[in-house]
Write an enzyme that holds these catalytic residues in place. Structure first.
Site, PDB file in Angstrom:
ATOM      1  N   HIS A   1       0.875  -1.155  -0.009  1.00 52.07           N
ATOM      2  CA  HIS A   1       0.058   0.144  -0.061  1.00 52.07           C
ATOM      3  C   HIS A   1       0.983   1.201  -0.059  1.00 52.07           C
ATOM      4  CE1 HIS A   1      -4.321  -1.595   0.856  1.00 52.07           C
ATOM      5  NE2 HIS A   1      -3.538  -2.693   0.372  1.00 52.07           N
ATOM      6  N   ASP A   2       1.912   1.250   0.470  1.00 48.57           N
ATOM      7  CA  ASP A   2       2.980   2.264   0.275  1.00 48.57           C
ATOM      8  C   ASP A   2       3.507   2.612  -0.961  1.00 48.57           C
ATOM      9  OD1 ASP A   2       4.708   4.557   0.964  1.00 48.57           O
ATOM     10  OD2 ASP A   2       6.336   3.204   1.402  1.00 48.57           O
TER      11      ASP A   2
ATOM     12  N   SER B   1       4.613   7.349   2.347  1.00 51.04           N
ATOM     13  CA  SER B   1       3.475   8.410   2.281  1.00 51.04           C
ATOM     14  C   SER B   1       2.300   7.657   3.256  1.00 51.04           C
ATOM     15  CB  SER B   1       3.019   8.592   1.019  1.00 51.04           C
ATOM     16  OG  SER B   1       2.913   7.832   0.154  1.00 51.04           O
TER      17      SER B   1
END
Ligand code: HEM
Ligand SMILES: *[C@@H]1O[C@H](CO)[C@@H](O)[C@H](O)[C@H]1NC(C)=O
Ligand SMILES: *[C@@H]1O[C@H](CO)[C@@H](O)[C@H](O)[C@H]1NC(C)=O
Length: 345
Positions: free
Chosen positions: A68-69, A78
């Site tokens: 997911h990053d 983020s």
């Protein structure tokens, strides 16, 4: 007075130039911190081992966090940023990011690393090291890979962007293929990386459609099991892998599977592909892979060869970890993983 203001401005400008380095200047290399921060990989590993001894689910969380990053603005941590006054809707708040965890562990590791080498090791690098260690522990050492490092942490984190870039569990196989292709990932790599669903859990709200799906898409006994589990609370977690389910529930709904139930949960291996072929997977996106000729043949291939999956999964994780920040992005070494550094401007 005027002069001192001018000097201050000049100093700030120099500092900004030093702190916010262009992200693409960094070549990723294995052993990047060997001299810069000796022993950092061991510090990280120690904390991951300790956390997983307490709760193996944290390992699943780390593996998912990496994905997911990296799929959103590249691997720049983020996804780790908290909401702030300047940025009220960071990636974390996106619906597609439901259930993300292990943030506290990463902050704990970051604090330990800062103590040893202040301002040297990025949160994005810590995340990939930690995900690597988690994968290794959960697979009993079968999934192992070297981590190229030297990433910087980004300044931007936006929930809408995360929602747009990450795949949703309701996607069709074509949407999944397109989503991965946008990051230069092949159909084969989509199938390989989906194998991470041999560990961890998902909220019932992430597979509502599966609770009424027809028998061609989900084994009815498993559908009954999921319905039973999902009526235990408002939006409970259900384990991704049937063998991590509690014995009594499996005995009640799928007695043929009780011999598979394990004392130790979250073991990372190719059982995802066996479950997939048996139509006992939670997410629509998992089942969708069977509806595409090439993807389905890869599911068979990885079901048949556990070693092949261990090796290819490691390679795909490394590829994932190399997704770059958008061209021209600036980066820094964060002091805390949950917020960007406080600056003078
Ligand atoms: C192919 C598209 C994918 C979709 C649609 C998808 C979707 C999901 C969803 C909906 C959840 C449950 C979230 C929740 O309800 O709490 C989940 C969990 C998980 N996913 Fe995926 N995923 C995909 C690919 C991946 C990839 C590439 C990885 C890693 C390489 C991954 C690793 C995981 C892990 C480990 C969990 C369990 C997390 C935990 O227990 O904390 N997934 N996924
Ligand atoms: C994918 O590959 C193309 C062509 O090599 C490149 O221009 C693009 O930046 C790549 N995209 C990503 C997300 O790496
Ligand atoms: C399984 O994959 C491994 C690793 O690529 C390979 O060495 C081995 O020959 C494969 N086994 C079979 C039975 O195909």
């Amino acid at each position: 007075m005027r002069i001192s203001v001018a000097i201050l401005c000049a100093l700030v400008a120099v500092q900004v130039a030093l702190l916010a380095a262009p992200a693409e200047a960094n070549e990723l290399t294995v052993g990047y911190y060997a001299k810069k921060c000796k022993g950092v990989e061991n510090i990280i590993k120690w904390h991951v081992i300790k956390a997983l001894k307490q709760n193996r689910r944290t390992g699943a969380a780390l593996v998912r966090l990496l994905f997911h990053d990296c799929f959103v603005r590249g691997c720049d941590a983020s996804v780790l940023l908290d909401a702030s006054y300047e940025n009220p809707r960071p990636e974390k708040g996106a619906p597609v990011n439901i259930g993300l965890a292990a943030f506290d562990l990463l902050e704990e590791i970051k604090a330990a690393v800062e103590k040893r080498c202040p301002g040297v090791v990025s949160c994005s690098d810590i995340l990939i090291y930690a995900a690597r260690d988690a994968g290794s522990i959960l697979s009993n050492g079968h999934v192992h890979f070297d981590v190229p490092a030297g990433r910087l942490d980004g300044f931007v984190s936006n929930a809408d962007e995360a929602q747009k870039e990450l795949p949703d569990s309701t996607f069709t196989v074509q949407q999944l293929i397109d989503n991965f292709a946008a990051k230069n990932f092949t159909i084969e790599e989509l199938v390989i990386l989906s194998g991470a669903h041999s560990i961890g859990a998902g909220h019932c709200s992430s597979f509502t459609g599966r609770l009424t799906a027809p028998p061609e898409q989900i084994t009815p006994a498993y559908r009954d099991l999921l319905n039973y589990k999902c009526h235990q609370g408002p939006d409970p977690d259900v384990v991704n892998n049937i063998r991590d389910e509690d014995y009594a529930t499996v005995a009640r709904f799928m007695p043929g599977f009780v011999s598979r139930v394990r004392k130790i949960s979250d073991f990372m291996d190719n059982t995802y592909y066996h479950n997939s072929l048996a139509k006992i997977v939670t997410f629509n996106s998992d089942w969708q892979l069977l509806t595409h000729t090439e993807a389905r043949s890869k599911v068979h291939e990885y079901a048949d060869n556990a070693t092949l999956w261990d090796v290819d999964f490691g390679d795909s994780m490394v590829k994932l970890s190399k997704l770059p920040m958008p061209a021209g992005s600036k980066g820094e070494i964060r002091t805390k993983c949950s917020s960007i550094n406080h600056r003078l401007y």
